[in-house]
Every structure is written in C-alpha cells, then in structure tokens.
Design a protein around this motif. Sequence first.
Motif, PDB file in Angstrom:
ATOM      1  N   GLY A 232      39.812  11.894 -64.211  1.00 25.50           N
ATOM      2  CA  GLY A 232      39.643  10.598 -64.864  1.00 25.50           C
ATOM      3  C   GLY A 232      39.931   9.463 -63.911  1.00 25.50           C
ATOM      4  N   PHE A 233      39.315   8.310 -64.195  1.00 19.19           N
ATOM      5  CA  PHE A 233      39.534   7.095 -63.398  1.00 19.19           C
ATOM      6  C   PHE A 233      39.609   5.907 -64.356  1.00 19.19           C
ATOM      7  N   ASN A 234      40.689   5.148 -64.249  1.00 19.27           N
ATOM      8  CA  ASN A 234      40.896   3.989 -65.121  1.00 19.27           C
ATOM      9  C   ASN A 234      41.132   2.739 -64.275  1.00 19.27           C
ATOM     10  N   LEU A 235      40.485   1.655 -64.682  1.00 18.40           N
ATOM     11  CA  LEU A 235      40.636   0.367 -64.006  1.00 18.40           C
ATOM     12  C   LEU A 235      40.868  -0.704 -65.057  1.00 18.40           C
ATOM     13  N   ASN A 236      41.949  -1.450 -64.887  1.00 20.32           N
ATOM     14  CA  ASN A 236      42.258  -2.562 -65.777  1.00 20.32           C
ATOM     15  C   ASN A 236      42.574  -3.774 -64.905  1.00 20.32           C
ATOM     16  N   THR A 237      41.800  -4.854 -65.065  1.00 23.11           N
ATOM     17  CA  THR A 237      41.970  -6.007 -64.185  1.00 23.11           C
ATOM     18  C   THR A 237      41.712  -7.299 -64.941  1.00 23.11           C
ATOM     19  N   ALA A 238      42.371  -8.351 -64.491  1.00 21.90           N
ATOM     20  CA  ALA A 238      42.153  -9.680 -65.059  1.00 21.90           C
ATOM     21  C   ALA A 238      40.926 -10.325 -64.413  1.00 21.90           C
ATOM     22  N   LEU A 239      40.192 -11.124 -65.214  1.00 25.21           N
ATOM     23  CA  LEU A 239      39.003 -11.800 -64.711  1.00 25.21           C
ATOM     24  C   LEU A 239      39.294 -13.221 -64.256  1.00 25.21           C
ATOM     25  N   ASP A 240      40.487 -13.721 -64.549  1.00 22.27           N
ATOM     26  CA  ASP A 240      40.867 -15.078 -64.140  1.00 22.27           C
ATOM     27  C   ASP A 240      42.311 -15.062 -63.677  1.00 22.27           C
ATOM     28  N   THR A 241      42.722 -16.130 -63.040  1.00 21.96           N
ATOM     29  CA  THR A 241      44.063 -16.192 -62.452  1.00 21.96           C
ATOM     30  C   THR A 241      45.165 -16.257 -63.508  1.00 21.96           C
ATOM     31  N   MET A 242      44.830 -16.713 -64.718  1.00 27.83           N
ATOM     32  CA  MET A 242      45.822 -16.816 -65.786  1.00 27.83           C
ATOM     33  C   MET A 242      45.958 -15.505 -66.573  1.00 27.83           C
ATOM     34  N   GLY A 243      45.048 -14.569 -66.358  1.00 26.32           N
ATOM     35  CA  GLY A 243      45.112 -13.304 -67.070  1.00 26.32           C
ATOM     36  C   GLY A 243      44.743 -13.404 -68.535  1.00 26.32           C
ATOM     37  N   ILE A 244      43.938 -14.430 -68.884  1.00 28.85           N
ATOM     38  CA  ILE A 244      43.524 -14.588 -70.277  1.00 28.85           C
ATOM     39  C   ILE A 244      42.415 -13.598 -70.626  1.00 28.85           C
ATOM     40  N   TRP A 245      41.465 -13.460 -69.707  1.00 26.20           N
ATOM     41  CA  TRP A 245      40.376 -12.501 -69.906  1.00 26.20           C
ATOM     42  C   TRP A 245      40.637 -11.254 -69.061  1.00 26.20           C
ATOM     43  N   ASN A 246      40.507 -10.098 -69.699  1.00 25.33           N
ATOM     44  CA  ASN A 246      40.750  -8.828 -69.016  1.00 25.33           C
ATOM     45  C   ASN A 246      39.623  -7.848 -69.336  1.00 25.33           C
ATOM     46  N   VAL A 247      39.323  -7.021 -68.367  1.00 21.95           N
ATOM     47  CA  VAL A 247      38.324  -5.978 -68.560  1.00 21.95           C
ATOM     48  C   VAL A 247      38.957  -4.629 -68.212  1.00 21.95           C
ATOM     49  N   SER A 248      38.613  -3.613 -69.000  1.00 22.14           N
ATOM     50  CA  SER A 248      39.159  -2.278 -68.813  1.00 22.14           C
ATOM     51  C   SER A 248      38.025  -1.265 -68.807  1.00 22.14           C
ATOM     52  N   SER A 249      38.037  -0.360 -67.809  1.00 24.39           N
ATOM     53  CA  SER A 249      37.022   0.685 -67.695  1.00 24.39           C
ATOM     54  C   SER A 249      37.717   2.039 -67.610  1.00 24.39           C
ATOM     55  N   ASN A 250      37.259   2.986 -68.452  1.00 28.65           N
ATOM     56  CA  ASN A 250      37.837   4.337 -68.495  1.00 28.65           C
ATOM     57  C   ASN A 250      36.730   5.364 -68.313  1.00 28.65           C
ATOM     58  N   THR A 251      36.854   6.175 -67.280  1.00 29.78           N
ATOM     59  CA  THR A 251      35.875   7.223 -66.995  1.00 29.78           C
ATOM     60  C   THR A 251      36.585   8.570 -66.963  1.00 29.78           C
ATOM     61  N   SER A 252      36.031   9.545 -67.649  1.00 29.05           N
ATOM     62  CA  SER A 252      36.628  10.884 -67.643  1.00 29.05           C
ATOM     63  C   SER A 252      35.525  11.932 -67.642  1.00 29.05           C
ATOM     64  N   ALA A 253      35.816  13.070 -67.039  1.00 28.11           N
ATOM     65  CA  ALA A 253      34.868  14.179 -66.984  1.00 28.11           C
ATOM     66  C   ALA A 253      35.643  15.480 -66.913  1.00 28.11           C
ATOM     67  N   ASN A 254      35.118  16.511 -67.570  1.00 26.54           N
ATOM     68  CA  ASN A 254      35.747  17.828 -67.481  1.00 26.54           C
ATOM     69  C   ASN A 254      34.687  18.914 -67.568  1.00 26.54           C
ATOM     70  N   TYR A 255      34.985  20.027 -66.910  1.00 28.33           N
ATOM     71  CA  TYR A 255      34.087  21.175 -66.883  1.00 28.33           C
ATOM     72  C   TYR A 255      34.902  22.429 -67.186  1.00 28.33           C
ATOM     73  N   ASN A 256      34.442  23.219 -68.153  1.00 25.72           N
ATOM     74  CA  ASN A 256      35.113  24.454 -68.536  1.00 25.72           C
ATOM     75  C   ASN A 256      34.178  25.634 -68.305  1.00 25.72           C
ATOM     76  N   HIS A 257      34.708  26.658 -67.640  1.00 26.27           N
ATOM     77  CA  HIS A 257      33.949  27.884 -67.385  1.00 26.27           C
ATOM     78  C   HIS A 257      34.718  29.020 -68.043  1.00 26.27           C
TER      79      HIS A 257
END
Length: 290
Positions: A232-257
């Motif tokens: 998995g990979f997660n990114l959470n970051t502010a879009l402005d210097t005041m931290g009013i707007w934030n964007v979050s991205s979550n990516t996950s992958a799994n493989y079962n054999h």
Amino acid sequence: EPLADDVHLQLNYSFNYNKRESDGITYDLGEIADMRDQLLMHGVGYLPFNYTDYEDFDLSRYTNNTNKTNNVDLQLRINREFNMLNVGVSLNHQNQKVDYNYQGLDTIASRNFLRISPTLNYRYRFSRQHQLQVRYRGNTQQPEITDMFAMTDNSNPLNIREGNPGLKPSFTNNINISYNNYIIETNRNITANISLNNTLNSISSRTQYNEETGGRITRPENINGNWSVNGGFNLNTALDTMGIWNVSSNTSANYNHRVSYITLDRSSDSEKNYTKTTNISQGLSVSYRN
C-alpha cells in the motif's frame, strides 16, 4: 534485564493446559435384518433396548486429547538514537496425549515436539518523523495427532476419513517492510508498506469419491504453493500554506496464490487446484478544514 545502556534482554514464560473429550456413540443398525424390521415398524429414531449387543456393528468413537504447552520467548533489544534492533526466538514445547478407542483399536498415543519461531524487528530513524522498519516472523504448526493415525474412520459411511502418518509440520514465513515520512514544512505525510507471506507444507484435505456408496473418502495431505503479497501507498498533503485544503490518496494491492485439492468428477481422484486472486483499490479525497 539491562546488559548495557542501550541493550536489554527480555524473557517471557507461560504454561498452557488444555483437555478435550469427545464420546460419539454410533451403531450401524441398518445392516441387521431383524433390526431393520424393527426400525421400519417403529420409525426413524427408534433404538431397540438390545442394540448394544451388536458389537460387530459398533461404530462408536471415543477421543480424549490432552495438551501441555511450555512457551519460552527470548528477545535481545538494542535501542540507539537512529537504530533499533529486536531479534529473538520463541520456543514452544508441546506434549500431546490422546486416548483413542474405535472399532477395536484402543490406543494411547503421545508425542513431544518443539516449535521454533524466529523473530526480527529492525527500525532505522532518519529523524523523529522519518523512519524505515523491517519485520520478520517464522512460525511452525504441527498437524493434529489424530490425523496421523494409520487408520480409517467410517462412522459416517458417506464421509470416511483416513489418517496419514507421513504428515509433516507446516512452516510460515512473514516479512513486512514499512516506510513513513512526515514533512512538517509542507504538512505532508507519506507511508508505504509491503508484506510477503509464504507457507511450506500446508495441510489440505484430499477427497476421493466412492462410486459404490456415493460417499467420499478424505485424507489429509501436505501441499506447497500457498503464498501472498500485498502492499500500500498513502499520501496526505496540504494544498495551501495554511493547511485549509488537503488531499489524500490511498493505493493498495494484494495478490493471493492458494493451492488445495479439488475433485472434478466422481470417477477421478483429487487434483491440485490453484486459486489466484488480485485486488487493487484506489481512493482519493479532498477535505476543507477552517
């Protein structure tokens, strides 16, 4: 126990006692001519008073399992400013005793075995908010002692079970790598992880159909090929210097054999069945905070 300022030795011990008893009374009364007449006369569920006289048709099974387990866990921990290492081993000594009585086989079996589970945990800190961690654990699992009896249990004619004295213990490896970085200046958090799981000598049931009775015969067997990987990979970051707007991205992958035994039709023996499953997910969110 401290060995030095940044080196410690840790010891844990525990004891567990478990007892399980099963007493299933079963008679195959349908094989007795006069008994069939009585059953037809009185209906299903009727047991004549003298049914215990037919010892040759007694399919009762009695099992008494006793388990005593001693667990010893030894860990060496080194904790320094940038490095943390925890390495150790868990020793699990188990005494299994079973009192088994089925169709003239009245036996008491006992076995002792030692399970060894190595562990490792390493963490490197680039800073208080930035670190990389690697963890490993191995685990041994013993088969049930009753599955290792060289005998056939036909108390249920449509579901006959055979033992397998050649069963081997299974061993599972698990490795996990995780990364975390929080950047204060930009109010940004990054996390990533990946883990791998692999089992050697898994235990699976192998089934064979009996065309004469329409039932099946099941036998435990060792099988290899069970493993999985996920990340998995997660990114959470502010879009402005005041931290009013934030964007979050979550990516996950799994493989079962997964590998098991499957029966395709009643005229063939079980064959290996491979199940491969892949899951990928992506999430994106935007938040406003004042």
